[in-house]
Design a protein around this motif. Sequence first.
Motif, PDB file in Angstrom:
ATOM      1  N   PRO A   2       2.583   1.593 -14.821  1.00 28.53           N
ATOM      2  CA  PRO A   2       3.413   0.649 -14.071  1.00 28.53           C
ATOM      3  C   PRO A   2       3.421  -0.729 -14.731  1.00 28.53           C
ATOM      4  CG  PRO A   2       1.347   1.062 -12.922  1.00 28.53           C
ATOM      5  CD  PRO A   2       1.383   1.989 -14.098  1.00 28.53           C
ATOM      6  N   ALA A   4       4.120  -5.021 -14.286  1.00 29.71           N
ATOM      7  CA  ALA A   4       3.976  -6.079 -13.287  1.00 29.71           C
ATOM      8  C   ALA A   4       4.420  -7.421 -13.847  1.00 29.71           C
ATOM      9  CB  ALA A   4       2.526  -6.174 -12.819  1.00 29.71           C
ATOM     10  N   LEU A  30      -5.189  -6.764 -13.298  1.00 33.57           N
ATOM     11  CA  LEU A  30      -4.138  -5.779 -13.560  1.00 33.57           C
ATOM     12  C   LEU A  30      -4.458  -4.957 -14.799  1.00 33.57           C
ATOM     13  CD1 LEU A  30      -0.943  -7.906 -12.811  1.00 33.57           C
ATOM     14  CD2 LEU A  30      -1.858  -6.017 -11.429  1.00 33.57           C
ATOM     15  N   VAL A  35      -2.396  -1.583 -15.471  1.00 34.10           N
ATOM     16  CA  VAL A  35      -1.031  -2.044 -15.229  1.00 34.10           C
ATOM     17  C   VAL A  35      -0.600  -2.913 -16.416  1.00 34.10           C
ATOM     18  CG1 VAL A  35       0.451  -3.415 -13.704  1.00 34.10           C
ATOM     19  CG2 VAL A  35      -1.354  -1.975 -12.726  1.00 34.10           C
ATOM     20  N   ASP A  62       7.718  -3.015 -11.764  1.00 38.44           N
ATOM     21  CA  ASP A  62       7.353  -2.173 -10.618  1.00 38.44           C
ATOM     22  C   ASP A  62       6.593  -2.975  -9.565  1.00 38.44           C
ATOM     23  OD1 ASP A  62       8.311   0.249 -11.900  1.00 38.44           O
ATOM     24  OD2 ASP A  62       6.521   0.109 -13.168  1.00 38.44           O
ATOM     25  N   ILE A  63       5.829  -3.963 -10.029  1.00 40.40           N
ATOM     26  CA  ILE A  63       4.979  -4.769  -9.157  1.00 40.40           C
ATOM     27  C   ILE A  63       5.282  -6.231  -9.434  1.00 40.40           C
ATOM     28  CG2 ILE A  63       2.596  -5.398  -8.578  1.00 40.40           C
ATOM     29  CD1 ILE A  63       1.811  -2.616  -9.876  1.00 40.40           C
ATOM     30  N   ILE A  65       3.915  -9.964  -8.254  1.00 39.90           N
ATOM     31  CA  ILE A  65       2.879 -10.690  -7.522  1.00 39.90           C
ATOM     32  C   ILE A  65       3.228 -12.165  -7.544  1.00 39.90           C
ATOM     33  CG2 ILE A  65       0.431 -11.324  -7.464  1.00 39.90           C
ATOM     34  CD1 ILE A  65      -0.124  -8.596  -8.837  1.00 39.90           C
ATOM     35  N   LEU A 127       0.189  -4.916   3.178  1.00 36.17           N
ATOM     36  CA  LEU A 127      -0.677  -4.218   2.235  1.00 36.17           C
ATOM     37  C   LEU A 127      -2.060  -3.957   2.799  1.00 36.17           C
ATOM     38  CD1 LEU A 127       0.161  -5.982  -1.129  1.00 36.17           C
ATOM     39  CD2 LEU A 127       0.931  -3.760  -0.329  1.00 36.17           C
ATOM     40  N   ARG A 136      -1.046 -10.899   2.863  1.00 34.47           N
ATOM     41  CA  ARG A 136      -0.376 -10.267   1.737  1.00 34.47           C
ATOM     42  C   ARG A 136       0.581  -9.233   2.291  1.00 34.47           C
ATOM     43  NH1 ARG A 136      -5.745  -8.333  -0.840  1.00 34.47           N
ATOM     44  NH2 ARG A 136      -6.179  -8.259   1.358  1.00 34.47           N
ATOM     45  N   SER A 138       4.150  -6.483   1.011  1.00 36.97           N
ATOM     46  CA  SER A 138       5.005  -5.978  -0.063  1.00 36.97           C
ATOM     47  C   SER A 138       6.384  -5.737   0.503  1.00 36.97           C
ATOM     48  CB  SER A 138       4.430  -4.695  -0.663  1.00 36.97           C
ATOM     49  OG  SER A 138       4.660  -3.614   0.200  1.00 36.97           O
TER      50      SER A 138
END
Length: 139
Positions: A2, A4, A30, A35, A62-63, A65, A127, A136, A138
Amino acid sequence: MPTAEIITIGTELLLGETADTNTRFIAQTLRGLGVDLYRTQTVGDNARRISEAVGSALQRADIVITTGGLGPTVDDPTRQAIADAAGVALEFHPELWEQIVARISRYGRSPTENQKRQAFIPKARLLSKIRSVPPRHSL
């Protein structure tokens, strides 16, 4: 693997008034999780720029933050900008408000009405249980 992106938000970070210590920690974490970190960027407290940064990152990674922003101040545009980027509304979570009240009360303080803004988050899936203020989530 993935991918990020990390977006730090805050004019104080952008102008070098405050050191960004979060990106290094998140990037190392990560990497340890396998990641692939695609990009990091810093944007000031500007709703349009935050929304554009998040929207672009959502297309590439994909991610995504984000760190910084989301304070209880009246002028913080982060919450709404992220909701706009994701095309979702803000929604109030009473259970989060209760947790925020409890956390602030531990310091012998009463939360202000403005701090209630922290319980409004983009319509999303949480999350985890709150461990920080704000929570937090998503998209």
